[in-house]
Design a protein around this motif. Structure first.
Motif, PDB file in Angstrom:
ATOM      1  N   ALA A 188       2.718   5.964   6.386  1.00 35.78           N
ATOM      2  CA  ALA A 188       1.679   6.660   5.623  1.00 35.78           C
ATOM      3  C   ALA A 188       0.290   6.174   6.041  1.00 35.78           C
ATOM      4  CB  ALA A 188       1.885   6.454   4.121  1.00 35.78           C
ATOM      5  N   GLU A 189       0.175   4.868   6.239  1.00 38.03           N
ATOM      6  CA  GLU A 189      -1.107   4.301   6.679  1.00 38.03           C
ATOM      7  C   GLU A 189      -1.480   4.815   8.070  1.00 38.03           C
ATOM      8  OE1 GLU A 189      -0.787  -0.084   4.528  1.00 38.03           O
ATOM      9  OE2 GLU A 189       0.298   0.251   6.398  1.00 38.03           O
ATOM     10  N   HIS A 190      -0.482   4.845   8.932  1.00 39.46           N
ATOM     11  CA  HIS A 190      -0.677   5.341  10.303  1.00 39.46           C
ATOM     12  C   HIS A 190      -1.156   6.794  10.269  1.00 39.46           C
ATOM     13  CE1 HIS A 190       0.482   6.657  14.353  1.00 39.46           C
ATOM     14  NE2 HIS A 190       1.475   7.380  13.883  1.00 39.46           N
ATOM     15  N   ALA A 191      -0.546   7.609   9.432  1.00 39.72           N
ATOM     16  CA  ALA A 191      -0.893   9.033   9.349  1.00 39.72           C
ATOM     17  C   ALA A 191      -2.298   9.221   8.778  1.00 39.72           C
ATOM     18  CB  ALA A 191       0.137   9.766   8.480  1.00 39.72           C
ATOM     19  N   TRP A 192      -2.636   8.439   7.772  1.00 39.93           N
ATOM     20  CA  TRP A 192      -3.989   8.478   7.195  1.00 39.93           C
ATOM     21  C   TRP A 192      -5.030   8.171   8.266  1.00 39.93           C
ATOM     22  CZ3 TRP A 192      -7.071   3.944   6.977  1.00 39.93           C
ATOM     23  CH2 TRP A 192      -8.289   4.087   6.286  1.00 39.93           C
ATOM     24  N   HIS A 193      -4.762   7.121   9.032  1.00 43.82           N
ATOM     25  CA  HIS A 193      -5.693   6.661  10.063  1.00 43.82           C
ATOM     26  C   HIS A 193      -5.853   7.732  11.153  1.00 43.82           C
ATOM     27  CE1 HIS A 193      -7.083   2.475  11.699  1.00 43.82           C
ATOM     28  NE2 HIS A 193      -8.050   3.358  11.734  1.00 43.82           N
TER      29      HIS A 193
ATOM     30  N   ILE B 125       7.702  12.190  -0.933  1.00 47.12           N
ATOM     31  CA  ILE B 125       7.040  11.654   0.272  1.00 47.12           C
ATOM     32  C   ILE B 125       6.382  10.298   0.030  1.00 47.12           C
ATOM     33  CG2 ILE B 125       6.720  13.943   1.321  1.00 47.12           C
ATOM     34  CD1 ILE B 125       3.716  13.696   0.597  1.00 47.12           C
ATOM     35  N   ASP B 126       6.313   9.883  -1.236  1.00 53.36           N
ATOM     36  CA  ASP B 126       5.828   8.526  -1.524  1.00 53.36           C
ATOM     37  C   ASP B 126       6.630   7.491  -0.726  1.00 53.36           C
ATOM     38  OD1 ASP B 126       4.114   6.763  -3.197  1.00 53.36           O
ATOM     39  OD2 ASP B 126       6.040   6.047  -3.936  1.00 53.36           O
ATOM     40  N   LYS B 127       7.901   7.821  -0.463  1.00 53.76           N
ATOM     41  CA  LYS B 127       8.793   6.884   0.252  1.00 53.76           C
ATOM     42  C   LYS B 127       8.338   6.592   1.679  1.00 53.76           C
ATOM     43  CE  LYS B 127      12.859   8.398  -2.389  1.00 53.76           C
ATOM     44  NZ  LYS B 127      14.011   9.323  -2.322  1.00 53.76           N
ATOM     45  N   GLU B 128       7.469   7.462   2.225  1.00 52.36           N
ATOM     46  CA  GLU B 128       6.994   7.207   3.590  1.00 52.36           C
ATOM     47  C   GLU B 128       6.225   5.883   3.680  1.00 52.36           C
ATOM     48  OE1 GLU B 128       5.415  10.606   5.800  1.00 52.36           O
ATOM     49  OE2 GLU B 128       4.212   9.232   7.000  1.00 52.36           O
ATOM     50  N   LYS B 129       5.720   5.434   2.538  1.00 54.57           N
ATOM     51  CA  LYS B 129       4.962   4.169   2.530  1.00 54.57           C
ATOM     52  C   LYS B 129       5.857   2.957   2.767  1.00 54.57           C
ATOM     53  CE  LYS B 129       2.001   6.554  -0.759  1.00 54.57           C
ATOM     54  NZ  LYS B 129       1.746   6.770  -2.208  1.00 54.57           N
ATOM     55  N   ASN B 130       7.162   3.182   2.686  1.00 54.06           N
ATOM     56  CA  ASN B 130       8.105   2.086   2.914  1.00 54.06           C
ATOM     57  C   ASN B 130       8.693   2.086   4.320  1.00 54.06           C
ATOM     58  OD1 ASN B 130       7.928   1.087   0.213  1.00 54.06           O
ATOM     59  ND2 ASN B 130       9.202   2.807  -0.439  1.00 54.06           N
ATOM     60  N   VAL B 131       8.271   3.044   5.151  1.00 49.63           N
ATOM     61  CA  VAL B 131       8.799   3.094   6.530  1.00 49.63           C
ATOM     62  C   VAL B 131       7.880   2.274   7.437  1.00 49.63           C
ATOM     63  CG1 VAL B 131       9.465   4.572   8.463  1.00 49.63           C
ATOM     64  CG2 VAL B 131       9.739   5.413   6.112  1.00 49.63           C
ATOM     65  N   LEU B 132       8.397   1.135   7.879  1.00 52.53           N
ATOM     66  CA  LEU B 132       7.567   0.237   8.684  1.00 52.53           C
ATOM     67  C   LEU B 132       7.614   0.575  10.168  1.00 52.53           C
ATOM     68  CD1 LEU B 132       8.214  -3.272   7.086  1.00 52.53           C
ATOM     69  CD2 LEU B 132       6.335  -1.670   6.677  1.00 52.53           C
ATOM     70  N   ARG B 133       6.464   0.420  10.811  1.00 53.80           N
ATOM     71  CA  ARG B 133       6.337   0.616  12.247  1.00 53.80           C
ATOM     72  C   ARG B 133       6.286  -0.738  12.953  1.00 53.80           C
ATOM     73  NH1 ARG B 133       4.073   5.133  14.075  1.00 53.80           N
ATOM     74  NH2 ARG B 133       2.576   3.995  15.335  1.00 53.80           N
TER      75      ARG B 133
ATOM     76  N   LEU C 121      -5.809  -3.367  -2.389  1.00 61.72           N
ATOM     77  CA  LEU C 121      -4.713  -3.024  -3.314  1.00 61.72           C
ATOM     78  C   LEU C 121      -5.224  -2.385  -4.590  1.00 61.72           C
ATOM     79  CD1 LEU C 121      -2.303  -6.082  -3.058  1.00 61.72           C
ATOM     80  CD2 LEU C 121      -2.207  -3.885  -1.860  1.00 61.72           C
ATOM     81  N   ARG C 122      -4.458  -1.416  -5.070  1.00 64.22           N
ATOM     82  CA  ARG C 122      -4.733  -0.738  -6.322  1.00 64.22           C
ATOM     83  C   ARG C 122      -3.802  -1.270  -7.416  1.00 64.22           C
ATOM     84  NH1 ARG C 122      -6.901   4.186  -6.199  1.00 64.22           N
ATOM     85  NH2 ARG C 122      -5.266   5.038  -7.540  1.00 64.22           N
ATOM     86  N   GLN C 123      -3.997  -0.777  -8.631  1.00 65.45           N
ATOM     87  CA  GLN C 123      -3.125  -1.223  -9.728  1.00 65.45           C
ATOM     88  C   GLN C 123      -1.833  -0.408  -9.801  1.00 65.45           C
ATOM     89  OE1 GLN C 123      -3.710  -3.985 -11.198  1.00 65.45           O
ATOM     90  NE2 GLN C 123      -5.766  -4.248 -10.327  1.00 65.45           N
ATOM     91  N   THR C 124      -1.820   0.733  -9.145  1.00 64.58           N
ATOM     92  CA  THR C 124      -0.641   1.598  -9.163  1.00 64.58           C
ATOM     93  C   THR C 124       0.492   0.996  -8.325  1.00 64.58           C
ATOM     94  OG1 THR C 124      -2.233   3.411  -9.096  1.00 64.58           O
ATOM     95  CG2 THR C 124       0.096   3.994  -8.811  1.00 64.58           C
ATOM     96  N   HIS C 125       1.718   1.168  -8.810  1.00 61.50           N
ATOM     97  CA  HIS C 125       2.881   0.747  -8.029  1.00 61.50           C
ATOM     98  C   HIS C 125       3.570   1.964  -7.415  1.00 61.50           C
ATOM     99  CE1 HIS C 125       2.148  -2.865 -10.364  1.00 61.50           C
ATOM    100  NE2 HIS C 125       2.892  -3.528  -9.504  1.00 61.50           N
ATOM    101  N   LEU C 126       4.151   1.765  -6.240  1.00 56.47           N
ATOM    102  CA  LEU C 126       4.884   2.839  -5.581  1.00 56.47           C
ATOM    103  C   LEU C 126       6.066   3.264  -6.451  1.00 56.47           C
ATOM    104  CD1 LEU C 126       4.974   1.732  -1.819  1.00 56.47           C
ATOM    105  CD2 LEU C 126       3.188   2.948  -3.083  1.00 56.47           C
ATOM    106  N   SER C 127       6.556   4.471  -6.236  1.00 56.79           N
ATOM    107  CA  SER C 127       7.723   4.969  -6.969  1.00 56.79           C
ATOM    108  C   SER C 127       8.922   4.052  -6.699  1.00 56.79           C
ATOM    109  CB  SER C 127       8.032   6.404  -6.540  1.00 56.79           C
ATOM    110  OG  SER C 127       8.312   6.456  -5.163  1.00 56.79           O
ATOM    111  N   GLY C 128       9.923   4.133  -7.566  1.00 55.80           N
ATOM    112  CA  GLY C 128      11.080   3.249  -7.409  1.00 55.80           C
ATOM    113  C   GLY C 128      10.731   1.813  -7.755  1.00 55.80           C
TER     114      GLY C 128
END
Lengths: 197, 197
Positions: free
Chosen positions: B37-42, B15-23, A22-29
């Motif tokens: 987002a994690e899936h795409a990074w990997h 696109i930050d919102k992609e981090k909230n889409v759960l698989r 984990l980083r210190q940055t928070h996601l948008s929203g």
């Protein structure tokens, strides 16, 4: 399965752990804290999207890969908050040990390649690494700015510290440094970033 | 700030919102559910790492970028579980609407480029898109296999369904399909995947 492919898959599975750093940055929203894998994904896309603003032409595949892997060492070494001077002092040693362990999972040629790419990022002496550093700065300040600068408030970070860190955007992109500077000034004016300059 | 850069940054923030889409996949070590987002990074790192196993030579920058952006539409359309036939039927329409809204944030030339890249991935008719699909399959089965196949058990998924989905790895990489097949057979033998073939 042959030894080479086995090593590549062992590495691929190992780096899954980056999603737990984990980083210190928070996601948008005003979301939860971001992790290293998400940060790297975001940086790599931004590098492609914004490459026209790099001060120098970049090999974009190399730049994206550098963005994607630059935090892998934090699986062992942990994230070092940009303004944590105590942990910054021991960061290099922790990250070197991590680099050795994690990249050694790979076949020798890829170990050499990934280690070199990581070192190149750290040294910030090539167009690709300078632009990757600009992304490493711009991505979190963009999120934090969208949240009204709350990440700074949480840690008592001041304007001079933000300028010190974001300064490394400039060798990568004068243009993106300009908009960073505008963001910082706006936050100072709004009172979300104490001006100690 | 000029209009072009403003649009690029609006897209980058969106696109930050992609981090909230759960698989449905869980992280290794029986972790939490993974996000897009994690899936795409990997996938993007794995594409680079394993590109020697592609059936055909690939432009690796294009392949990585395709991996990075292929799920952006799910910000609006949501993740469609690979074995959810009801939601699969409406997937295309949901994703087309999402593609139009999200990529329209970009300057026109980049909207065109990113939309085309997304369509190319979906069509799976080029070496890059075929190899990206192999990554889209291999990344989650690797995680699920590391967890003893618990993602399948949770949803009552059977061997024929897994073969149907993982079959699209083959046009991208015969070699990686071979090891996928070995993984599936191992899970059938262990009893973590019911054999209905």
């Amino acid at each position: 399965m042959d030894e080479r492919l086995k090593r590549q898959l062992d590495f691929a599975l190992e780096i899954d752990k980056e999603k737990n750093v984990l980083r210190q940055t928070h996601l948008s929203g005003h979301g939860r804290r971001e992790n290293d894998a998400e940060h790297a994904w975001h940086m790599a896309i931004m590098a492609y999207l914004l490459r026209e603003y790099s001060n120098e032409p970049v090999d974009i595949a190399k730049t994206m890969l550098m963005c994607l892997i630059h935090d892998i060492v934090e699986i062992d070494a942990g994230d070092t908050f940009a303004y944590d001077t105590e942990r910054l002092a021991t960061r290099e040693q922790r990250e070197n040990e991590a680099k050795e362990r994690i990249f050694s999972l790979l076949p020798e040629d890829q170990k050499t390649e990934f280690s070199a790419l990581f070192d190149e990022f750290e040294a910030a002496r090539t167009p690709e690494s300078r632009f990757a550093h600009a992304m490493d700065n711009l991505q979190p300040i963009m999120l934090n700015n969208s949240n009204g600068g709350t990440d700074w408030a949480e840690h008592g970070v001041t304007a001079s510290q933000v300028y010190w860190r974001q300064g490394s955007t400039r060798p990568g992109s004068e243009k993106l440094y300009e908009i960073t500077d505008a963001m910082i000034r706006e936050n100072i004016e709004k009172g979300s970033l104490p001006d100690d300059r």
